[in-house]
Design a protein around this motif. Sequence first.
Motif, mmCIF file in Angstrom:
data_model
loop_
_atom_site.group_PDB
_atom_site.id
_atom_site.type_symbol
_atom_site.label_atom_id
_atom_site.label_comp_id
_atom_site.label_asym_id
_atom_site.label_seq_id
_atom_site.Cartn_x
_atom_site.Cartn_y
_atom_site.Cartn_z
ATOM 1 N N GLY A 19 0.802 -1.218 0.000
ATOM 2 C CA GLY A 19 0.000 0.000 0.000
ATOM 3 C C GLY A 19 0.833 1.265 0.000
ATOM 4 O O GLY A 19 0.665 2.137 -0.887
ATOM 5 N N PRO A 20 1.739 1.443 0.960
ATOM 6 C CA PRO A 20 2.588 2.648 0.954
ATOM 7 C C PRO A 20 3.448 2.772 -0.300
ATOM 8 O O PRO A 20 3.691 3.882 -0.781
ATOM 9 N N LYS A 21 3.916 1.659 -0.827
ATOM 10 C CA LYS A 21 4.736 1.728 -2.041
ATOM 11 C C LYS A 21 3.922 2.236 -3.226
ATOM 12 O O LYS A 21 4.419 3.014 -4.047
ATOM 13 N N GLU A 22 2.676 1.811 -3.336
ATOM 14 C CA GLU A 22 1.842 2.265 -4.446
ATOM 15 C C GLU A 22 1.571 3.763 -4.327
ATOM 16 O O GLU A 22 1.596 4.493 -5.334
ATOM 17 N N ASP A 23 1.351 4.239 -3.114
ATOM 18 C CA ASP A 23 1.145 5.673 -2.890
ATOM 19 C C ASP A 23 2.371 6.467 -3.309
ATOM 20 O O ASP A 23 2.273 7.460 -4.045
ATOM 21 N N ARG A 24 3.553 6.044 -2.868
ATOM 22 C CA ARG A 24 4.773 6.764 -3.207
ATOM 23 C C ARG A 24 5.067 6.699 -4.703
ATOM 24 O O ARG A 24 5.586 7.654 -5.296
ATOM 25 N N TYR A 25 4.729 5.568 -5.323
ATOM 26 C CA TYR A 25 4.964 5.422 -6.759
ATOM 27 C C TYR A 25 4.111 6.410 -7.551
ATOM 28 O O TYR A 25 4.599 7.095 -8.464
ATOM 29 N N LYS A 26 2.856 6.521 -7.204
ATOM 30 C CA LYS A 26 1.970 7.429 -7.935
ATOM 31 C C LYS A 26 2.401 8.875 -7.756
ATOM 32 O O LYS A 26 2.327 9.672 -8.694
ATOM 33 N N ASP B 233 15.933 4.226 7.114
ATOM 34 C CA ASP B 233 14.555 4.694 6.999
ATOM 35 C C ASP B 233 14.280 4.982 5.534
ATOM 36 O O ASP B 233 15.161 5.455 4.815
ATOM 37 N N GLY B 234 13.059 4.686 5.095
ATOM 38 C CA GLY B 234 12.686 4.996 3.721
ATOM 39 C C GLY B 234 12.716 3.814 2.775
ATOM 40 O O GLY B 234 12.883 3.990 1.565
ATOM 41 N N HIS B 235 12.513 2.592 3.302
ATOM 42 C CA HIS B 235 12.512 1.411 2.427
ATOM 43 C C HIS B 235 11.435 1.501 1.345
ATOM 44 O O HIS B 235 11.679 1.120 0.191
ATOM 45 N N HIS B 236 10.250 2.004 1.711
ATOM 46 C CA HIS B 236 9.179 2.117 0.718
ATOM 47 C C HIS B 236 9.581 3.084 -0.392
ATOM 48 O O HIS B 236 9.340 2.821 -1.578
ATOM 49 N N ARG B 237 10.212 4.200 -0.018
ATOM 50 C CA ARG B 237 10.636 5.184 -1.012
ATOM 51 C C ARG B 237 11.703 4.587 -1.930
ATOM 52 O O ARG B 237 11.697 4.826 -3.146
ATOM 53 N N TYR B 238 12.610 3.822 -1.358
ATOM 54 C CA TYR B 238 13.686 3.255 -2.171
ATOM 55 C C TYR B 238 13.133 2.234 -3.170
ATOM 56 O O TYR B 238 13.465 2.273 -4.361
ATOM 57 N N GLU B 239 12.308 1.323 -2.711
ATOM 58 C CA GLU B 239 11.767 0.301 -3.617
ATOM 59 C C GLU B 239 10.870 0.936 -4.683
ATOM 60 O O GLU B 239 10.841 0.480 -5.832
ATOM 61 N N THR B 240 10.162 1.991 -4.311
ATOM 62 C CA THR B 240 9.363 2.725 -5.287
ATOM 63 C C THR B 240 10.251 3.347 -6.356
ATOM 64 O O THR B 240 9.929 3.311 -7.555
ATOM 65 N N ALA B 241 11.377 3.924 -5.937
ATOM 66 C CA ALA B 241 12.289 4.550 -6.892
ATOM 67 C C ALA B 241 12.867 3.527 -7.862
ATOM 68 O O ALA B 241 13.089 3.834 -9.037
#
Length: 439
Positions: free
Chosen positions: A133-140, A218-226
């Motif tokens: 869920g958080p990854k999809e938000d950051r991706y969009k 910190d920021g695993h979701h941001r990294y995987e999204t990137a």
Amino acid sequence: MPDIRPFRALRYDPATIADLSLVVAPPYDVIDTAEEARLLARHPANVVRLDKPGEQAGDEQDDRYRRAARTLAGWRSDGTLHKDPHPSVYAYEQTYLVPGTDVSRTQRGFFGRLRLHAFDDGAVLPHERTMSGPKEDRYKLLRATGVNTSPVVALYDDAAGAGRAALDAVTARAADVDLTDDDGVRHRLWAVSADGEGADAIAPLLAAASGGPVTIADGHHRYETALRYRDERRMSRSCEEDPAFDYILTLFIDAAGEPLTVLPTHRIARGLGDEGAAALLDGLDTLFDVQRDVGQAELRQRFEAAGLARGGDGRFGLWTRAGGALLTARRYSFTSFLPEGGDAFRSLDVTLLGVALERLAGIDGDAVAAGAIEYTKSAGDAIERVEAGLDGADAAFLLEPTPVAAVLAVAADGDVMPQKSTYFYPKALTGLVINPHEW
């Protein structure tokens, strides 16, 4: 090895925004509804409008991300944000009190661009699991805006101290930004151009941070999204040499320097009922040495100031409506129940607690995913929720922090921790520097 670059940050123009404290914000993932409303009311150019765009009446799907993109374009056009003229490294210092104590600490690092690596390359190491869920938000949001608003935080090991000496020299002059946030944390920022004399000043810092693998704190979701965004962009722009979307905004912190503060996240077990809570208490002796009849005041005193605790010794607090206890894990009692992984992962307090929750309360990974566990940073809040039976809260497990050394060891072994295993404090402010995916 990591590839770290200076960059031309987007920053608020002081000619337009005289008081930067009005427009910066905590990272999106620690902002609750009430704080979001306060930030929005604080200034029409608060960065929360970019980093955590909210839905509005009449919105269609993903309108909020498109609105963030329009807001960003407008702020660049009207001069609210300007792009620094030279690629730079941005030294960053935070001075703070460890929560629940009067102990002051200072944390220093620098913002730069980190080239994205797949985790199996060994240059960038994760330590925590992520959620879709958080990854999809950051991706969009990333796809709509083309900028990194909040940084990934990465730890490096400057054993020789050359990078620390460079930071000493940079931070000896007056800061370009100096403000104090709502939590009383003082934030200072220095922009150091990578051109001319600045290149010599930052060279030891870049060399120290890129001398070995970096570990995401910190920021695993941001990294995987990137990573996902990079791969998508490569498909349409495969001929571009060294594109900016191959990098991500990162705050680099020396794990071998000043003591870092990791706060625990306490667990609240829900839906046990009186019988389940009684069964939990009856089974404690199979896994723990138990000190019973511990009062609320003692538990609060021990665990509200847990940021100073060493952690990693298998000590927990427990509160149910039948009273409190202090638990010390008998590690040999856990051995046959531990999940697969390296020694560092298997010895973590959060790993031991996961075993205990499953063995004594029937809360396995599926139950955790379904909401059987709630999380809070405050020991007092955990106890109060159980006392009130709020949302089915029946037992509070209070933790000590995960040691930084354990985080690095787990990542080096290629293992990852459960969600909410670490909370590095203080958080980097969003809005000090923004990384546009352009040169």
